[in-house]
Motif scaffolding. Sequence first.
Motif, PDB file in Angstrom:
ATOM      1  N   SER A  64      45.708  65.091  13.687  1.00  0.00           N
ATOM      2  CA  SER A  64      44.898  65.887  14.601  1.00  0.00           C
ATOM      3  C   SER A  64      43.843  66.644  13.822  1.00  0.00           C
ATOM      4  CB  SER A  64      45.801  66.867  15.353  1.00  0.00           C
ATOM      5  OG  SER A  64      45.025  67.706  16.165  1.00  0.00           O
ATOM      6  N   GLU A  66      42.654  69.361  15.203  1.00  0.00           N
ATOM      7  CA  GLU A  66      42.809  70.738  15.684  1.00  0.00           C
ATOM      8  C   GLU A  66      44.234  71.003  16.085  1.00  0.00           C
ATOM      9  OE1 GLU A  66      41.497  73.297  19.581  1.00  0.00           O
ATOM     10  OE2 GLU A  66      40.150  71.752  18.876  1.00  0.00           O
ATOM     11  N   VAL A  67      44.739  72.148  15.694  1.00  0.00           N
ATOM     12  CA  VAL A  67      46.039  72.619  16.137  1.00  0.00           C
ATOM     13  C   VAL A  67      45.812  73.983  16.747  1.00  0.00           C
ATOM     14  CG1 VAL A  67      48.364  73.294  15.461  1.00  0.00           C
ATOM     15  CG2 VAL A  67      47.267  71.334  14.349  1.00  0.00           C
ATOM     16  N   SER A  68      46.160  74.141  18.011  1.00  0.00           N
ATOM     17  CA  SER A  68      45.955  75.418  18.702  1.00  0.00           C
ATOM     18  C   SER A  68      47.238  76.232  18.675  1.00  0.00           C
ATOM     19  CB  SER A  68      45.553  75.177  20.149  1.00  0.00           C
ATOM     20  OG  SER A  68      44.349  74.448  20.202  1.00  0.00           O
ATOM     21  N   ILE A  69      47.094  77.556  18.563  1.00  0.00           N
ATOM     22  CA  ILE A  69      48.230  78.467  18.542  1.00  0.00           C
ATOM     23  C   ILE A  69      48.023  79.491  19.655  1.00  0.00           C
ATOM     24  CG2 ILE A  69      49.497  80.186  17.200  1.00  0.00           C
ATOM     25  CD1 ILE A  69      49.662  77.435  15.945  1.00  0.00           C
ATOM     26  N   ALA A  70      49.073  79.776  20.421  1.00  0.00           N
ATOM     27  CA  ALA A  70      49.011  80.804  21.468  1.00  0.00           C
ATOM     28  C   ALA A  70      50.127  81.810  21.204  1.00  0.00           C
ATOM     29  CB  ALA A  70      49.187  80.166  22.834  1.00  0.00           C
ATOM     30  N   THR A  71      49.883  83.050  21.556  1.00  0.00           N
ATOM     31  CA  THR A  71      50.922  84.066  21.433  1.00  0.00           C
ATOM     32  C   THR A  71      51.666  84.177  22.753  1.00  0.00           C
ATOM     33  OG1 THR A  71      49.379  85.813  22.055  1.00  0.00           O
ATOM     34  CG2 THR A  71      49.650  85.372  19.709  1.00  0.00           C
TER      35      THR A  71
END
Length: 72
Positions: A64, A66-71
């Motif tokens: 990938s 892009e790796v997205s991170i959410a809190t």
Amino acid sequence: MSITAINVRNQFRGKVKEIIEGPVVSEIDVETPSGLVVTSVITTRSVKELGLKPGRDVVALVKSTEVSIATL
């Protein structure tokens, strides 16, 4: 055919846990020995050509940009 080298570093060995087959694309759940489930969406044609069935040993390759991170 066998893979002798590949540049994808994120590799998960596991077994096909479930296949949800659609007319064009299918969802493939791969369960690793630690219980992690990796889901891939591939063409139904590829499912048939690869001979994928529940219980089959596979390697999930993840590449990938892009790796997205959410809190939470």
